[in-house]
Design a protein around this motif. Structure first.
Motif, short mmCIF file in Angstrom:
data_model
loop_
_atom_site.label_atom_id
_atom_site.label_comp_id
_atom_site.label_asym_id
_atom_site.label_seq_id
_atom_site.Cartn_x
_atom_site.Cartn_y
_atom_site.Cartn_z
N ALA A 40 -0.42 -7.46 26.26
CA ALA A 40 0.35 -6.54 25.90
C ALA A 40 1.38 -6.71 25.19
N ALA A 41 2.38 -7.81 25.07
CA ALA A 41 3.52 -7.92 24.32
C ALA A 41 3.23 -8.10 22.91
N PHE A 42 1.92 -8.71 22.53
CA PHE A 42 1.33 -8.67 21.20
C PHE A 42 0.48 -7.63 20.75
N SER A 43 0.42 -6.72 21.59
CA SER A 43 -0.53 -5.64 20.93
C SER A 43 0.31 -4.45 20.48
N VAL A 44 0.27 -4.37 19.02
CA VAL A 44 1.02 -3.55 18.51
C VAL A 44 0.34 -3.08 16.97
N GLY A 45 0.55 -1.83 16.59
CA GLY A 45 -0.23 -1.66 15.44
C GLY A 45 0.81 -1.46 14.33
N SER A 46 0.50 -1.50 12.97
CA SER A 46 1.29 -1.24 11.90
C SER A 46 1.83 0.12 11.75
N ASP A 47 3.06 0.27 11.17
CA ASP A 47 3.62 1.55 10.82
C ASP A 47 2.75 2.37 10.11
N ARG A 48 2.65 3.70 10.40
CA ARG A 48 1.86 4.60 9.64
C ARG A 48 2.61 5.66 9.49
N SER A 49 3.86 5.68 9.38
CA SER A 49 4.77 6.84 9.55
C SER A 49 4.91 7.29 8.16
N GLY A 50 4.63 6.70 7.02
CA GLY A 50 4.82 7.10 5.78
C GLY A 50 6.51 7.21 4.99
N CYS A 51 7.15 6.58 5.96
CA CYS A 51 8.63 6.19 5.72
C CYS A 51 8.88 5.49 4.67
N VAL A 52 9.64 5.82 3.41
CA VAL A 52 9.69 5.05 2.38
C VAL A 52 10.77 3.88 2.51
N ALA A 53 11.78 4.20 3.30
CA ALA A 53 12.85 3.10 3.42
C ALA A 53 11.86 2.06 4.50
N ARG A 54 11.15 2.47 5.32
CA ARG A 54 10.31 1.51 6.18
C ARG A 54 9.40 0.58 5.27
N SER A 55 8.83 1.18 4.50
CA SER A 55 7.49 0.60 3.72
C SER A 55 8.43 -0.53 2.57
N GLN A 56 9.68 -0.08 2.04
CA GLN A 56 10.11 -0.97 1.10
C GLN A 56 10.84 -2.13 2.14
N ALA A 57 11.29 -1.94 3.14
CA ALA A 57 11.76 -3.15 3.98
C ALA A 57 10.72 -4.14 4.53
N MET A 58 9.42 -3.37 4.83
CA MET A 58 8.44 -4.32 5.23
C MET A 58 7.90 -5.18 3.87
N SER A 59 7.84 -4.53 2.65
CA SER A 59 7.42 -5.08 1.36
C SER A 59 8.51 -6.23 1.21
N LEU A 60 9.71 -6.01 1.38
CA LEU A 60 10.61 -7.26 1.11
C LEU A 60 10.32 -8.58 2.19
N LEU A 61 10.04 -7.79 3.48
CA LEU A 61 9.90 -8.77 4.76
C LEU A 61 8.68 -9.90 4.25
N ARG A 62 7.86 -9.22 3.83
CA ARG A 62 6.43 -9.85 3.50
C ARG A 62 6.76 -10.66 2.40
N SER A 63 7.56 -10.50 1.18
CA SER A 63 7.66 -11.40 0.26
C SER A 63 8.41 -12.47 0.83
N ARG A 64 9.42 -12.36 1.69
CA ARG A 64 10.20 -13.20 2.20
C ARG A 64 9.46 -14.18 2.90
N VAL A 65 8.80 -13.75 3.81
CA VAL A 65 7.96 -14.55 4.57
C VAL A 65 6.81 -15.51 3.69
N ALA A 66 6.18 -15.03 2.59
CA ALA A 66 5.27 -15.89 1.86
C ALA A 66 6.43 -16.90 1.27
N ALA A 67 7.44 -16.67 0.76
CA ALA A 67 8.02 -17.71 0.12
C ALA A 67 8.65 -18.68 1.12
N VAL A 68 8.94 -18.52 2.45
CA VAL A 68 9.23 -19.25 3.20
C VAL A 68 8.01 -20.32 3.76
#
Length: 468
Positions: A40-68
């Motif tokens: 249950a703790a690891f059961s979560v879906g991705s955000d589908r709110s269409g929030c621009v600020a949230r999508s941009q923050a996720m894009s930056l997090l994805r890029s940083r995760v890949a770089a690390v």
């Protein structure tokens, strides 16, 4: 359910009653197996709110995760899998500080995480480990200490004067794994000799870098679940914050840094908690960043458009994207815990797992953040997305309480040690697995909160609990 009057300030039963009041969804797991709760703790879906600020923050997090990931030696394919994991199944384990994986506080939490990941068939595990912590936390505990065969081992062979004032992220020396047995000096025991062979050779600029490198070695040796492990710390978060400040589309840059009014509102709402029953859980110990000189951390305070120290170390950083990026890159400032959660969780919509204090202060962070958003109509979309988050913070650290020393336990099995432990602990009920809940029952803040709950001053209807 009995408590020890010599140590416990509140009973396990009282703590559980309060937990079930504040997080009513947890009650269904009172007698469930640990496997069920981890799933249950690891059961979560991705955000589908269409929030621009949230999508941009996720894009930056994805890029940083890949770089690390690529910096830590993973292939481009493996780095891409980490990116997919954080976006499609956004969960981040944030419980343990940056210790060696075989330190009990870290080991049993990562074991719990593996249960949850295995339940969903996932092959990538991302964890944040706080490195703005001292080498010694108390007694012979902390990142600089380890117990092997019951003996205290000084991990880096440092004197107390080299440990007490410093945080492990400081690039203030050369660190290598000495593994000095302070209880029985002399030749290495068989266990310490074996551990020495597992850890990386050479020197590192910081203890944090040494620990992260060592943990990759230990993970590859003992993890037989085919799960790749990526460990982030505050240096990686500093890079992520710099990414935000270098991107003109970033909400963080536009609303927290360039719009000083939002920053002041956020500080104000956190200060307000001191006059409520939630006092002590979340404070403005520093304004968004710590100053850092040779591993010594000190608070910085927002003074107009400048972050300024009040210590003898005269540090002054302009609150502007270019100045902050330069200070982050050179290590003169480090993001504080609030800013860390903003860029890794609140903005991108990532569920964070944490320990006994995290379960309270993280919802309060979200409340203060959302209250600060209310005064700005352009942030309505982000506020709506935050209000719809499902279980954004979950208790997922120190779920397993065991007296067994992990390194000895792992080496007691000729093979399949992790799988055996996952099987054994996974069948236990959460109530049995968590043991006496000492991190709750011996904490004055939890004791005060239990009193506030019993008197009706705290409950799930509290206004400050609206964004749990």
């Amino acid at each position: 359910m009995e408590t020890s009057p010599n140590s416990d300030l509140v009973s396990k039963g009282e703590v559980l009653a309060l937990i079930f009041e504040l997080f009513p969804w947890l009650r269904q797991f009172e007698q469930a197996t640990l496997n069920d709760y981890a799933k249950a703790a690891f059961s979560v879906g991705s955000d589908r709110s269409g929030c621009v600020a949230r999508s941009q923050a996720m894009s930056l997090l994805r890029s940083r995760v890949a770089a690390v990931a690529q910096r830590q030696g993973y292939s481009a394919e493996a780095a891409s899998r980490f990116q997919t994991e954080i976006e499609v199944a956004p969960v981040l384990q944030c419980g343990p500080h940056l210790h060696l994986l075989i330190e009990p506080d870290a080991f049993y939490t990562h074991l719990f995480s593996l249960m949850g990941l295995r339940a969903h068939g996932r092959t990538s595990y991302i964890s944040y480990a706080c490195s703005t912590v001292k080498f010694v936390e108390r007694g012979r505990k902390g990142p600089a200490w380890l117990h092997v065969d019951g003996d205290a081992v000084n991990v880096f062979g440092l004197s107390r004067s080299k440990m007490i004032p410093y945080s492990i992220l400081g690039r203030n020396g050369c660190y290598r794994f000495h593994l000095q047995n302070v209880d029985r000096p002399g030749d290495d025991s068989e266990a310490i000799s074996y551990l020495r062979d597992l850890l990386p050779l050479g020197e590192f600029q910081s203890a944090a870098e040494a620990l992260k490198a060592a943990n990759l070695c230990l993970w590859k040796r003992y993890s037989e679940s085919q799960v790749d492990f990526l460990q982030l710390d505050d240096s990686d978060v500093a890079d992520l914050v710099a990414d935000h400040l270098s991107d003109g589309r970033s909400w963080l840059r536009a609303s927290l840094i360039e719009d000083r009014a939002f920053a002041m509102r956020l500080i104000h709402f956190i200060d307000q908690l001191a006059d409520t029953a939630w006092r002590g859980w979340l404070k403005n110990s520093t304004h968004f960043f710590w100053g850092c000189i040779e591993g010594r951390l000190f608070p910085l305070w927002l003074d107009g458009r400048v972050l300024r120290s009040k210590e003898t170390d005269d540090v002054c950083v302009e609150l502007s994207p270019p100045s902050l990026v330069e200070a982050l890159r050179t290590g003169r400032i480090v993001p504080n815990l609030l800013l860390m959660f903003i860029v890794t969780s609140i903005l991108p919509g990532v569920r964070v797992l944490g320990g006994s204090r995290h379960t309270i202060y993280y919802p309060l962070m979200r409340w203060a953040f959302c209250e600060a958003l209310r005064n700005n109509h352009r942030d309505t979309q982000l506020l709506n997305a935050l209000s719809k988050d499902e279980r954004p913070g979950v208790w997922g650290h120190r779920i397993i309480s065991s007296p067994c020393e992990p390194f000895s336990l792992l080496n007691a099995f000729s093979r399949g040690g992790i799988e055996t432990l996952l099987e054994q602990f996974g069948k236990m009920s959460i109530i049995d697995a968590c043991g006496p809940l000492s991190s709750f029952t011996q904490d004055p803040l939890w004791a005060e909160l239990a009193v506030a709950y019993s008197s009706g001053r705290v409950g799930r209807q509290s206004s400050q609990w609206a964004f749990r």
